[in-house]
Design a protein around this motif. Structure first.
Motif, PDB file in Angstrom:
ATOM      1  N   ARG A  26       0.849  -1.189   0.000  1.00 60.51           N
ATOM      2  CA  ARG A  26       0.000   0.000   0.000  1.00 60.51           C
ATOM      3  C   ARG A  26       0.888   1.244   0.000  1.00 60.51           C
ATOM      4  NH1 ARG A  26      -4.559  -1.558   4.543  1.00 60.51           N
ATOM      5  NH2 ARG A  26      -5.607  -3.149   3.291  1.00 60.51           N
ATOM      6  N   PHE A  27       0.472   2.230  -0.766  1.00 59.76           N
ATOM      7  CA  PHE A  27       1.195   3.489  -0.852  1.00 59.76           C
ATOM      8  C   PHE A  27       0.268   4.581  -0.333  1.00 59.76           C
ATOM      9  CE2 PHE A  27       2.848   0.665  -4.025  1.00 59.76           C
ATOM     10  CZ  PHE A  27       4.215   0.793  -3.875  1.00 59.76           C
ATOM     11  N   ASN A  28       0.687   5.284   0.728  1.00 62.66           N
ATOM     12  CA  ASN A  28      -0.115   6.342   1.314  1.00 62.66           C
ATOM     13  C   ASN A  28       0.583   7.673   1.054  1.00 62.66           C
ATOM     14  OD1 ASN A  28      -1.317   8.247   3.107  1.00 62.66           O
ATOM     15  ND2 ASN A  28      -2.106   6.538   4.338  1.00 62.66           N
ATOM     16  N   ARG A  29       0.050   8.436   0.096  1.00 62.14           N
ATOM     17  CA  ARG A  29       0.651   9.699  -0.301  1.00 62.14           C
ATOM     18  C   ARG A  29       0.538  10.739   0.812  1.00 62.14           C
ATOM     19  NH1 ARG A  29      -0.699  14.463  -3.089  1.00 62.14           N
ATOM     20  NH2 ARG A  29       1.035  15.147  -4.383  1.00 62.14           N
ATOM     21  N   ALA A  30      -0.574  10.757   1.534  1.00 63.44           N
ATOM     22  CA  ALA A  30      -0.783  11.741   2.595  1.00 63.44           C
ATOM     23  C   ALA A  30       0.236  11.592   3.716  1.00 63.44           C
ATOM     24  CB  ALA A  30      -2.199  11.609   3.153  1.00 63.44           C
ATOM     25  N   ARG A  31       0.604  10.380   4.030  1.00 66.38           N
ATOM     26  CA  ARG A  31       1.589  10.132   5.086  1.00 66.38           C
ATOM     27  C   ARG A  31       3.009   9.988   4.538  1.00 66.38           C
ATOM     28  NH1 ARG A  31      -0.840   8.666   9.966  1.00 66.38           N
ATOM     29  NH2 ARG A  31      -3.032   8.119   9.783  1.00 66.38           N
ATOM     30  N   ASN A  32       3.143   9.915   3.203  1.00 67.93           N
ATOM     31  CA  ASN A  32       4.438   9.704   2.557  1.00 67.93           C
ATOM     32  C   ASN A  32       5.079   8.405   3.042  1.00 67.93           C
ATOM     33  OD1 ASN A  32       5.477  11.026   0.428  1.00 67.93           O
ATOM     34  ND2 ASN A  32       6.652  12.517   1.599  1.00 67.93           N
ATOM     35  N   LYS A  33       4.265   7.350   3.085  1.00 67.72           N
ATOM     36  CA  LYS A  33       4.730   6.052   3.577  1.00 67.72           C
ATOM     37  C   LYS A  33       4.317   4.944   2.620  1.00 67.72           C
ATOM     38  CE  LYS A  33       5.179   6.549   8.522  1.00 67.72           C
ATOM     39  NZ  LYS A  33       6.409   5.855   8.755  1.00 67.72           N
ATOM     40  N   ILE A  34       5.016   3.837   2.756  1.00 66.41           N
ATOM     41  CA  ILE A  34       4.717   2.618   2.022  1.00 66.41           C
ATOM     42  C   ILE A  34       4.512   1.521   3.064  1.00 66.41           C
ATOM     43  CG2 ILE A  34       7.182   2.233   1.696  1.00 66.41           C
ATOM     44  CD1 ILE A  34       6.597   0.667  -0.786  1.00 66.41           C
ATOM     45  N   TYR A  35       3.503   0.676   2.842  1.00 65.50           N
ATOM     46  CA  TYR A  35       3.172  -0.414   3.761  1.00 65.50           C
ATOM     47  C   TYR A  35       3.253  -1.723   2.993  1.00 65.50           C
ATOM     48  CZ  TYR A  35       1.314   3.484   6.417  1.00 65.50           C
ATOM     49  OH  TYR A  35       1.176   4.671   7.088  1.00 65.50           O
ATOM     50  N   ALA A  36       3.960  -2.695   3.535  1.00 64.29           N
ATOM     51  CA  ALA A  36       4.123  -3.978   2.852  1.00 64.29           C
ATOM     52  C   ALA A  36       3.708  -5.116   3.771  1.00 64.29           C
ATOM     53  CB  ALA A  36       5.569  -4.167   2.410  1.00 64.29           C
TER      54      ALA A  36
END
Length: 165
Positions: A26-36
């Motif tokens: 998952r890519f969360n642009r608002a948090r500038n994070k990537i979740y795997a």
């Protein structure tokens, strides 16, 4: 010889069923994070069931590595595989601390370009995406995947990866 063959069959069948149905990212642009949804196992240990280790990293730590592999078949044929792997580097260095596949035999660098555009410019800079995929939905003929564990994000990470801060 028969008992060795039976043991190998059981070990390989178990290895096929211990991994989850999918390994979503998952890519969360608002948090500038990537979740795997990372699955870790010891390939050399036939008794290791493996475990799911959901992780999150900052976007600036992500690098893409394009790879290809060629192999020969016994009948003289050739196998050619390619893909893109996401590498996570330690902040301020190029030391890789984690890796997970983005795509194999698929869109390759086009998927990476789409993701980069989304994370840097937002969804308005992209064509509309297709329908979201349910990672637990498998075809009727994929028997091993039907028996494999379903994708189940931890509730706090599931909420964080879907929302803005």
């Amino acid at each position: 010889m028969l008992s060795l063959s039976a043991w190998c069959t059981v070990v390989l069948f178990r290895a096929d069923l211990s991994a989850p149905r999918d390994l979503p990212i998952r890519f969360n642009r608002a948090r500038n994070k990537i979740y795997a949804y990372n699955f870790k196992h010891q390939w050399w240990n036939p008794f290791d069931k493996g475990k799911v280790v959901p992780v999150s990293y900052d976007w600036f730590q992500v690098r893409a590595e394009r790879w290809s592999q060629t192999g020969a078949l016994p009948n003289g044929g050739l196998i050619f595989k390619w893909g893109v792997t996401l590498s996570i580097v330690a902040p301020g260095t190029n030391n890789v601390i984690d890796r997970f596949p983005l795509v194999t035999m698929g869109a390759n660098e086009h998927a990476w370009a789409y993701i980069c555009t989304y994370m840097q410019e937002g969804p308005s800079a992209l064509p509309p995406p297709g329908e979201p995929k349910d990672h637990n939905d498998v075809l009727w003929c994929e028997f091993a995947l039907r028996l494999a564990p379903k994708v189940n994000w931890p509730s706090d990470m599931d909420l964080e990866s879907r929302t803005a801060p």
